[in-house]
Design an enzyme around this catalytic site. Structure first.
Site, short mmCIF file in Angstrom:
data_model
loop_
_atom_site.label_atom_id
_atom_site.label_comp_id
_atom_site.label_asym_id
_atom_site.label_seq_id
_atom_site.Cartn_x
_atom_site.Cartn_y
_atom_site.Cartn_z
N SER A 21 0.66 -1.03 0.33
CA SER A 21 0.28 0.21 0.19
C SER A 21 1.10 1.33 0.33
O SER A 21 2.40 1.39 -0.28
CB SER A 21 -1.33 -0.43 1.27
OG SER A 21 -2.23 0.96 0.94
N ASN A 22 0.33 2.59 0.15
CA ASN A 22 1.35 3.81 -0.06
C ASN A 22 0.78 4.10 1.58
O ASN A 22 -0.51 4.50 2.79
CB ASN A 22 0.32 4.64 -0.65
CG ASN A 22 1.46 4.31 -2.39
OD1 ASN A 22 2.37 3.63 -2.27
ND2 ASN A 22 0.33 5.01 -2.65
N ALA A 23 1.50 5.65 2.18
CA ALA A 23 1.43 5.81 3.05
C ALA A 23 0.85 7.50 2.25
O ALA A 23 0.57 7.99 2.20
CB ALA A 23 2.89 6.44 3.99
N ALA A 88 -3.65 8.25 -3.46
CA ALA A 88 -2.34 7.82 -3.08
C ALA A 88 -2.54 6.21 -4.23
O ALA A 88 -2.15 5.37 -3.14
CB ALA A 88 -1.34 7.95 -2.56
#
Ligand code: C5P
Length: 210
Positions: A21-23, A88
């Protein structure tokens, strides 16, 4: 105006319990949604998994993966005046998803990742002359050049540049560039204040309908 906002991260699964995943907290998306409501617009948010609560007056479509986010946006965008791509989304996904939990073997595990579709770029290609798209660019170096390149590649009307300090923070500093490469807005403060200012720019410069 009806505004579509993408918000939060996406998840790309490797097996039924693991994902990359992404922050991204979704705070900027929430503040943009609130600012758009305050300015009298209708708002649809397509959001990845986040802890933030969106304003009750917003229609929220919850998704998990970049593919699902794109699918929802393809349905909603034609019904909207514009898009703000504040999400994001994962740029990569594992080439295959294991049906069962991947077992440990004591050996290194290699993952093969392939690129996902870019949502802002896909919608940018499809936008009608009366629609607009706004992208975000989180850059660590050559921010202005990279943002202008991104704007052209994704066919955005404007791109808001921010830095990694924005992640999970209540504050943000953005610098907005247009297609001529000019910096048209610079603002620093709470994400609430930044969102209000960006919405102000969109309302006065990007709306193409009377
Ligand atoms: O290329 P980069 O990920 O830095 O671009 C950021 C912008 O593109 C953001 O507006 C983000 O929401 C959008 N994006 C997207 N789909 C992706 C990756 C990024 O819409 N798969």
């Amino acid at each position: 105006m009806r505004i579509l906002i993408t918000s939060g991260p996406t998840r790309q699964y490797l097996d039924p319990v693991r994902f990359i995943s992404n922050a991204s907290s979704g705070i900027m998306g929430r503040e943009l949604a609130q600012a758009a409501l305050d300015a009298g617009h209708e708002v649809v948010v397509v959001s990845g998994p986040v802890k933030v609560n969106y304003p009750p007056a917003v229609r929220v479509i919850d998704v998990e993966t970049t593919e699902q986010m794109l699918e929802a946006c393809l349905v909603e965008f034609p019904l909207c005046d514009g898009l703000i791509g504040a999400a994001a989304p994962c740029d990569y996904r594992p080439i295959e998803i294991a049906n069962h939990k991947i077992r440990k073997t004591g050996q290194p595990l290699s993952l093969v990742l392939v690129e996902t579709d870019d949502i802002v770029a896909t919608l940018g290609q499809q936008k009608r002359t009366d629609q607009w798209t706004v992208g975000f660019a989180l850059e660590t170096e050559d921010a202005h050049f990279r943002a202008v390149t991104k704007l052209q590649k994704k066919m955005c009307d404007i791109v808001a540049i921010n830095s990694p300090q924005a992640i999970d923070s209540d504050e943000n500093t953005i610098s907005v560039v247009n297609s001529a490469g000019d910096v048209v807005l610079e603002i620093s403060g709470t994400k609430c204040a930044v969102a209000k200012s960006l919405l102000g720019y969109i309302t006065s410069h990007l709306i193409k309908r009377p």
